[in-house]
Design an enzyme around this catalytic site. Structure first.
Site, short mmCIF file in Angstrom:
data_model
loop_
_atom_site.label_atom_id
_atom_site.label_comp_id
_atom_site.label_asym_id
_atom_site.label_seq_id
_atom_site.Cartn_x
_atom_site.Cartn_y
_atom_site.Cartn_z
N ASN A 71 0.89 -1.07 -0.01
CA ASN A 71 -0.06 -0.05 0.03
C ASN A 71 0.97 1.16 -0.02
O ASN A 71 2.08 1.18 0.47
CB ASN A 71 -0.82 0.13 1.29
CG ASN A 71 -0.22 0.26 2.57
OD1 ASN A 71 0.46 -0.70 3.08
ND2 ASN A 71 -0.30 1.58 2.98
N CYS A 72 0.43 2.47 -0.67
CA CYS A 72 0.73 3.80 -0.41
C CYS A 72 0.17 4.40 0.69
O CYS A 72 -0.69 3.86 1.50
CB CYS A 72 1.03 4.40 -1.79
SG CYS A 72 -0.60 4.82 -2.44
N ILE A 73 0.07 5.76 0.67
CA ILE A 73 -0.91 6.37 1.41
C ILE A 73 -2.13 6.17 1.69
O ILE A 73 -2.84 6.26 2.72
CB ILE A 73 -0.47 7.86 1.47
CG1 ILE A 73 1.08 8.17 1.76
CG2 ILE A 73 -1.21 8.73 2.67
CD1 ILE A 73 1.70 9.51 1.74
N ARG A 111 -3.97 3.94 -1.25
CA ARG A 111 -4.19 2.75 -2.22
C ARG A 111 -3.47 1.54 -1.80
O ARG A 111 -2.48 1.53 -1.56
CB ARG A 111 -3.83 3.32 -3.65
CG ARG A 111 -4.02 4.81 -4.05
CD ARG A 111 -3.69 4.93 -5.37
NE ARG A 111 -4.18 6.36 -5.75
CZ ARG A 111 -4.14 6.73 -7.04
NH1 ARG A 111 -3.58 6.05 -7.98
NH2 ARG A 111 -4.57 8.13 -7.35
#
Length: 528
Positions: free
Chosen positions: A465-467, A469
Site C-alpha cells: 500500500n501507499c498512503i 491505495r
C-alpha cells in the site's frame, strides 16, 4: 563532474530526510522535558506555590525523566536512523550495525583516553570536553558522533551487505558481515578521534579568552559561538567556561568573590541585591529574541512554503517544535529541520543569536537563568519588576520575528531548499485527490469482502500500500470484481496493466492492507 555533484547533493538530501525520525521524537520529548523540568524547578515553585504538591511534583519529575530520553541518547538515535533511512535493503541490519558501531567507537575512545592517562576527573568532565555515553566516559561529541557513525555504517552497508566469503567463513557473509566490519572500522575511528579533538578544545579556550576581552562584543561572540558549536557537541565546554569560570566575569557578592556568569546571577538573586547586567549578558535574555520569536517565525515560514499537499503532514512537527522552543528554550527540534539541509540559513541563525545577546546587553536588560524560553521571561523578567526591562525583549523580539520570517521564506523559495514539506511529489502523490486523502476517515471496511472481490488469496501475487491505495499484483485480472470493491467502500479501482492493480481506499488503507494480509496468511495455513 556534474554527475558527481548531483550524487553528492542527492546523498545529503537523503541524509536530511533520515533526520526526521529522531527529530520528530525530539520535538515531542522536548515538550515533556521542558514542562516537567520547568514546573519542578525550585525557582518556579517559589513563584507558583500551588505547584508544590507531592502528586503534581511526581508527575512533573516523571515527565522530565521520560522527556530527557531523546536528548540523552540523541547521538545514538542518529547513529541508527541514518543507516536505517539510507539503506535500500536489510534496513534492520543497518540500524543494528549503527548501534554496535556507536558503542564500539566510544569504547575505543575510552580505551585511548585510559591508556594515555587522558580521562578527566568526574567534576571536570564538561571543561575537558568529556562526558558519559551509555556508562562509558568518552569525548562529548554530541550529535556529530552519531552522524559520523551513521554515515560510516551506511557506506559500509552499501559496499558489503551482499559480500560472499569463502566457504569456511560463509556464515559471516552477507548482512551478518555489516556489524562485524562496522565494529572493526569504528574501533579504528575511535582511536583516531581523541588525537584530533584536543585541537577543538584549544580553539574553544581561545574563544573564551577572546570573549572576556571583547567588551560589548563579548556577548555576541558567546551567543554565536554557542550556536556554532552546538552541532559538534562542543558548546558545553564554552557554556561551562562562561557560566562557571572567570571567563564569565568575577564579582563580589555579600563579601564573597564569585566567578562565572550563572554563579554571579544566582548569588545576587539569593542575596536580594541588584542583578549585574554584566552577568546576565551571557544568560537567558540573550536567547529570548531568537528562541521566543526568531525560530517560531522560521517555523511559520517553513510551513507556508511547504507544498500544499504536505502541509498537514509537517504541521504537527513544526507546532511541537515551536512549543518546545518558545516555552522551554529547547531549540534542536526546529534547528535540525534546516541545519543540514540549508547550512547558510543556520549560519544566519548563528549570527542572529549572537546579535540577540549583544542587543540585550546594550539595552541593559537583566534577565538571568539558562533556558531562554517564556518561563524564564515570566519568572526572571516580568515577575521581578520593570527594573529587568523585560518589555524590551518583546520590542526586539518583534523585529527578530520579522527578520527571521522574511529571510527564511525568501531563501527557501529562492534556492528551492528542501525543508520539511518541500520534497518532490511522487507519482502517487500527484495522482491523489483531496477526496482520496479524506476518504475513509472513521470508516470501517470489510477486509474479507474486499479479499473475495480481488479473487481470494490465491489470486494475489503481491500486496502493498501507499498512503491511500492498495497496490497489488494479481494472477488473473478477470476475476477481480470492480463493482463489489466499490460496494465495499473503495473510492475507485485502477487497472494499470494485465496484472497490476490499485484499489483506492483512503486514509485507512494501512489497516485494510494489514487485515487482508492476515486473512491471506490464515487461508494459507488452513490449506496446509
Amino acid at each position: 563532474m556534474k554527475k558527481q555533484k548531483f550524487s553528492v547533493g542527492e546523498f545529503f538530501q537523503g541524509l536530511g530526510k533520515t533526520f526526521m525520525l529522531p527529530v520528530a521524537l525530539l520535538a515531542f520529548m522536548g515538550l515533556m522535558l521542558g514542562i516537567g523540568s520547568s514546573f519542578s524547578s525550585p525557582s518556579t515553585i517559589d513563584k507558583f506555590p500551588f505547584l508544590d504538591y507531592a502528586f503534581l511534583q511526581v508527575i512533573f519529575r516523571f515527565m522530565s525523566t521520560i522527556g530527557g530520553f531523546a536528548f540523552t541518547y540523541l547521538p545514538l538515535l542518529f547513529a541508527m536512523a541514518i543507516p536505517l533511512g539510507l539503506a535500500r535493503q536489510e534496513k534492520g541490519v543497518a540500524a543494528f550495525s549503527g548501534l554496535v558501531g556507536y558503542i564500539i567507537m566510544h569504547l575505543s575512545i575510552n580505551f585511548y583516553l585510559t591508556e594515555t592517562k587522558g580521562l578527566a576527573a568526574s567534576e571536570h568532565l564538561r571543561e575537558a570536553g568529556q562526558g558519559m555515553v551509555l556508562g562509558i566516559q568518552t569525548l562529548e561529541m554530541g550529535v556529530l558522533g552519531g552522524i559520523i557513525v551513521g554515515i560510516i555504517v551506511y557506506l559500509l552497508h552499501k559496499r558489503f551487505y551482499t559480500i560472499q566469503l569463502p566457504d569456511a567463513f560463509a556464515f559471516f557473509g552477507g548482512p551478518r558481515f555489516i556489524p562485524i566490519i562496522s565494529s572493526l572500522v569504528l574501533a579504528i575511528v575511535g582511536i583516531i578521534l581523541p588525537m584530533i579533538w584536543p585541537f577543538f578544545a584549544l580553539g574553544i579556550a581561545a574563544i573564551g579568552e577572546l570573549i572576556q576581552k571583547a567588551g560589548v562584543f563579548g556577548p555576541f561572540l558567546f551567543g554565536a559561538g554557542e550556536r556554532l558549536l552546538l552541532p559538534f557537541g562542543l558548546h558545553h565546554i564554552l557554556v561551562a567556561m562562561i557560566r562557571f569560570t572567570e571567563a564569565g566575569g568575577t564579582e563580589v557578592v555579600n563579601g564573597n568573590t564569585i566567578s562565572g556568569a550563572l554563579n554571579i546571577f544566582y548569588a545576587q538573586l539569593q542575596s536580594g541585591g541588584p542583578i549585574s547586567p554584566d552577568a546576565t549578558a551571557f544568560l537567558s535574555q540573550g536567547k529570548m529574541p531568537t528562541f521566543m520569536f526568531g525560530l517560531p517565525a522560521a517555523a511559520l515560514a517553513m510551513y507556508q512554503v511547504a507544498l500544499p499537499e504536505r502541509r498537514s503532514k509537517v504541521k504537527g512537527l513544526l507546532i511541537s517544535g515551536v512549543l518546545a522552543c518558545f516555552v522551554t528554550g529547547i531549540t534542536e527540534p526546529i534547528e535540525f529541520l534546516f541545519l543540514f539541509i540549508a547550512p547558510a540559513l543556520y549560519f544566519f541563525h548563528v549570527i542572529m543569536t549572537g546579535l540577540g545577546f549583544m542587543v540585550m546587553a546594550l539595552l541593559h536588560v537583566v534577565i538571568g537563568n539558562t533556558d531562554g524560553g517564556v518561563l524564564d521571561f515570566l519568572i526572571f523578567g516580568v515577575m521581578q519588576g520593570t527594573d529587568t526591562k523585560w518589555y524590551l525583549v518583546i520590542l526586539v523580539g518583534i523585529i527578530w520575528f520579522i527578520v527571521y520570517y522574511l529571510v527564511f521564506r525568501w531563501a527557501i523559495k529562492k534556492f528551492n531548499l528542501k525543508t520539511p514539506g518541500r520534497e518532490p511529489l511522487t507519482k502517487d502523490e500527484i495522482e491523489r485527490s483531496d477526496a482520496e486523502l479524506n476518504h475513509g476517515k472513521g470508516s470501517q471496511y470489510d477486509a474479507a469482502r474486499i479479499l473475495n472481490a480481488l479473487g481470494g488469496a490465491t489470486n494475489i501475487a503481491d500486496l502493498d500500500n501507499c498512503i491511500t491505495r492498495l497496490r497489488l499484483v494479481v494472477n488473473d485480472m478477470g476475476v477481480v470484481n470492480d463493482a463489489e470493491l466499490t460496494a465495499s467502500g473503495a473510492l475507485g479501482v485502477m487497472k494499470l496493466d494485465a496484472t497490476s492493480l490499485q484499489v483506492i481506499i483512503g486514509s485507512q488503507v494501512a489497516g485494510v492492507k494489514n487485515e487482508i494480509a492476515h486473512l491471506m496468511e490464515d487461508e494459507h495455513h488452513d490449506k496446509n
